[in-house]
Design a protein around this motif. Sequence first.
Motif, PDB file in Angstrom:
ATOM      1  N   MET A  48      11.692  14.895   3.685  1.00 65.17           N
ATOM      2  CA  MET A  48      11.400  13.647   3.034  1.00 65.17           C
ATOM      3  C   MET A  48       9.883  13.432   3.043  1.00 65.17           C
ATOM      4  SD  MET A  48      12.661   9.750   3.963  1.00 65.17           S
ATOM      5  CE  MET A  48      14.203  10.333   4.527  1.00 65.17           C
ATOM      6  N   LYS A  49       9.348  13.060   1.900  1.00 64.32           N
ATOM      7  CA  LYS A  49       7.924  12.851   1.743  1.00 64.32           C
ATOM      8  C   LYS A  49       7.510  11.515   2.369  1.00 64.32           C
ATOM      9  CE  LYS A  49       4.676  13.771  -1.784  1.00 64.32           C
ATOM     10  NZ  LYS A  49       4.472  14.031  -3.188  1.00 64.32           N
ATOM     11  N   LYS A  50       6.383  11.519   3.081  1.00 61.34           N
ATOM     12  CA  LYS A  50       5.865  10.305   3.702  1.00 61.34           C
ATOM     13  C   LYS A  50       4.747   9.746   2.833  1.00 61.34           C
ATOM     14  CE  LYS A  50       6.842  11.542   8.467  1.00 61.34           C
ATOM     15  NZ  LYS A  50       6.273  11.700   9.818  1.00 61.34           N
ATOM     16  N   LEU A  51       4.999   8.557   2.286  1.00 62.20           N
ATOM     17  CA  LEU A  51       4.044   7.876   1.421  1.00 62.20           C
ATOM     18  C   LEU A  51       3.513   6.646   2.147  1.00 62.20           C
ATOM     19  CD1 LEU A  51       2.687   7.333  -1.359  1.00 62.20           C
ATOM     20  CD2 LEU A  51       4.778   6.106  -1.984  1.00 62.20           C
ATOM     21  N   CYS A  52       2.192   6.506   2.208  1.00 59.57           N
ATOM     22  CA  CYS A  52       1.572   5.341   2.816  1.00 59.57           C
ATOM     23  C   CYS A  52       0.785   4.605   1.740  1.00 59.57           C
ATOM     24  CB  CYS A  52       0.650   5.747   3.967  1.00 59.57           C
ATOM     25  SG  CYS A  52      -0.090   4.336   4.794  1.00 59.57           S
ATOM     26  N   ILE A  53       1.065   3.317   1.597  1.00 63.63           N
ATOM     27  CA  ILE A  53       0.376   2.486   0.612  1.00 63.63           C
ATOM     28  C   ILE A  53      -0.508   1.508   1.374  1.00 63.63           C
ATOM     29  CG2 ILE A  53       0.655   0.841  -1.266  1.00 63.63           C
ATOM     30  CD1 ILE A  53       3.366   2.223  -1.828  1.00 63.63           C
ATOM     31  N   VAL A  54      -1.788   1.508   1.037  1.00 59.26           N
ATOM     32  CA  VAL A  54      -2.764   0.659   1.712  1.00 59.26           C
ATOM     33  C   VAL A  54      -3.175  -0.474   0.769  1.00 59.26           C
ATOM     34  CG1 VAL A  54      -5.011   0.577   2.858  1.00 59.26           C
ATOM     35  CG2 VAL A  54      -3.614   2.660   2.997  1.00 59.26           C
ATOM     36  N   PHE A  55      -3.025  -1.694   1.246  1.00 56.07           N
ATOM     37  CA  PHE A  55      -3.426  -2.881   0.495  1.00 56.07           C
ATOM     38  C   PHE A  55      -4.768  -3.352   1.057  1.00 56.07           C
ATOM     39  CE2 PHE A  55       1.074  -2.589   0.067  1.00 56.07           C
ATOM     40  CZ  PHE A  55       1.376  -3.116  -1.182  1.00 56.07           C
ATOM     41  N   ARG A  56      -5.821  -3.341   0.211  1.00 57.71           N
ATOM     42  CA  ARG A  56      -7.165  -3.722   0.672  1.00 57.71           C
ATOM     43  C   ARG A  56      -7.736  -4.892  -0.110  1.00 57.71           C
ATOM     44  NH1 ARG A  56     -10.950   0.983   2.582  1.00 57.71           N
ATOM     45  NH2 ARG A  56     -11.773  -0.858   3.575  1.00 57.71           N
ATOM     46  N   ARG A  57      -7.088  -5.293  -1.196  1.00 56.50           N
ATOM     47  CA  ARG A  57      -7.626  -6.366  -2.043  1.00 56.50           C
ATOM     48  C   ARG A  57      -6.804  -7.643  -1.896  1.00 56.50           C
ATOM     49  NH1 ARG A  57      -7.919  -1.709  -5.427  1.00 56.50           N
ATOM     50  NH2 ARG A  57     -10.068  -1.169  -5.896  1.00 56.50           N
ATOM     51  N   ALA A  58      -7.484  -8.760  -2.097  1.00 56.35           N
ATOM     52  CA  ALA A  58      -6.818 -10.063  -2.033  1.00 56.35           C
ATOM     53  C   ALA A  58      -5.806 -10.189  -3.166  1.00 56.35           C
ATOM     54  CB  ALA A  58      -7.852 -11.178  -2.136  1.00 56.35           C
ATOM     55  N   PRO A  59      -4.766 -10.988  -2.956  1.00 56.09           N
ATOM     56  CA  PRO A  59      -3.750 -11.161  -3.997  1.00 56.09           C
ATOM     57  C   PRO A  59      -4.250 -12.056  -5.130  1.00 56.09           C
ATOM     58  CG  PRO A  59      -3.283 -12.614  -2.159  1.00 56.09           C
ATOM     59  CD  PRO A  59      -4.465 -11.756  -1.756  1.00 56.09           C
ATOM     60  N   HIS A  60      -3.584 -11.967  -6.255  1.00 58.80           N
ATOM     61  CA  HIS A  60      -3.699 -12.883  -7.388  1.00 58.80           C
ATOM     62  C   HIS A  60      -4.930 -12.720  -8.264  1.00 58.80           C
ATOM     63  CE1 HIS A  60      -0.349 -14.474  -5.275  1.00 58.80           C
ATOM     64  NE2 HIS A  60      -1.077 -15.058  -4.347  1.00 58.80           N
ATOM     65  N   GLY A  61      -5.984 -12.071  -7.816  1.00 55.28           N
ATOM     66  CA  GLY A  61      -7.149 -11.879  -8.666  1.00 55.28           C
ATOM     67  C   GLY A  61      -6.974 -10.702  -9.612  1.00 55.28           C
ATOM     68  N   THR A  62      -6.167  -9.745  -9.181  1.00 58.16           N
ATOM     69  CA  THR A  62      -5.886  -8.551  -9.986  1.00 58.16           C
ATOM     70  C   THR A  62      -4.400  -8.218  -9.835  1.00 58.16           C
ATOM     71  OG1 THR A  62      -6.268  -6.985  -8.187  1.00 58.16           O
ATOM     72  CG2 THR A  62      -8.199  -7.642  -9.485  1.00 58.16           C
ATOM     73  N   ALA A  63      -3.964  -7.193 -10.513  1.00 60.04           N
ATOM     74  CA  ALA A  63      -2.566  -6.755 -10.410  1.00 60.04           C
ATOM     75  C   ALA A  63      -2.362  -5.729  -9.302  1.00 60.04           C
ATOM     76  CB  ALA A  63      -2.118  -6.160 -11.744  1.00 60.04           C
ATOM     77  N   HIS A  64      -3.393  -5.418  -8.534  1.00 61.72           N
ATOM     78  CA  HIS A  64      -3.295  -4.363  -7.524  1.00 61.72           C
ATOM     79  C   HIS A  64      -2.179  -4.608  -6.517  1.00 61.72           C
ATOM     80  CE1 HIS A  64      -6.828  -2.221  -8.878  1.00 61.72           C
ATOM     81  NE2 HIS A  64      -7.504  -3.359  -8.885  1.00 61.72           N
ATOM     82  N   GLY A  65      -2.078  -5.807  -6.002  1.00 63.84           N
ATOM     83  CA  GLY A  65      -1.055  -6.101  -4.999  1.00 63.84           C
ATOM     84  C   GLY A  65       0.346  -5.923  -5.548  1.00 63.84           C
ATOM     85  N   ARG A  66       0.581  -6.445  -6.730  1.00 60.86           N
ATOM     86  CA  ARG A  66       1.905  -6.315  -7.358  1.00 60.86           C
ATOM     87  C   ARG A  66       2.220  -4.849  -7.645  1.00 60.86           C
ATOM     88  NH1 ARG A  66       6.863  -8.477  -7.637  1.00 60.86           N
ATOM     89  NH2 ARG A  66       7.927  -7.293  -9.213  1.00 60.86           N
TER      90      ARG A  66
END
Length: 118
Positions: free
Chosen positions: A1-19
Amino acid sequence: MKKLCIVFRRAPHGTAHGREGLDLALLSASFEQEVSLIFMDEGVLNLLKQQQPELIGAKDYIATFKALPLYDVETVLVCKQSLAELGLSAGLLSIPVTVFNHEQIAGHLAQADEVLVF
């Protein structure tokens, strides 16, 4: 099984990055990949309780983080130093997390097959 790590570094709501990061996490987990999430820097703000993004015309995707256990996403890490810099504690976050320091986060990242930053 592949191990995927997602890192959230930006604040929410200013861009679509979090979503986009959250969508990728749920989609990947539904295809039986081992998904872990790390919240650091302003990305920690994605997890704050009682946000009201609709007041600024944004969609509320933050509540969807509560669905992570349904997708077997059990590893949710938050950077200890980021919490301190923002004057926050884990008790102010909307989901259960594990607080790690920079060294522990580096060790976790080293074990992942893929790391994506949002």
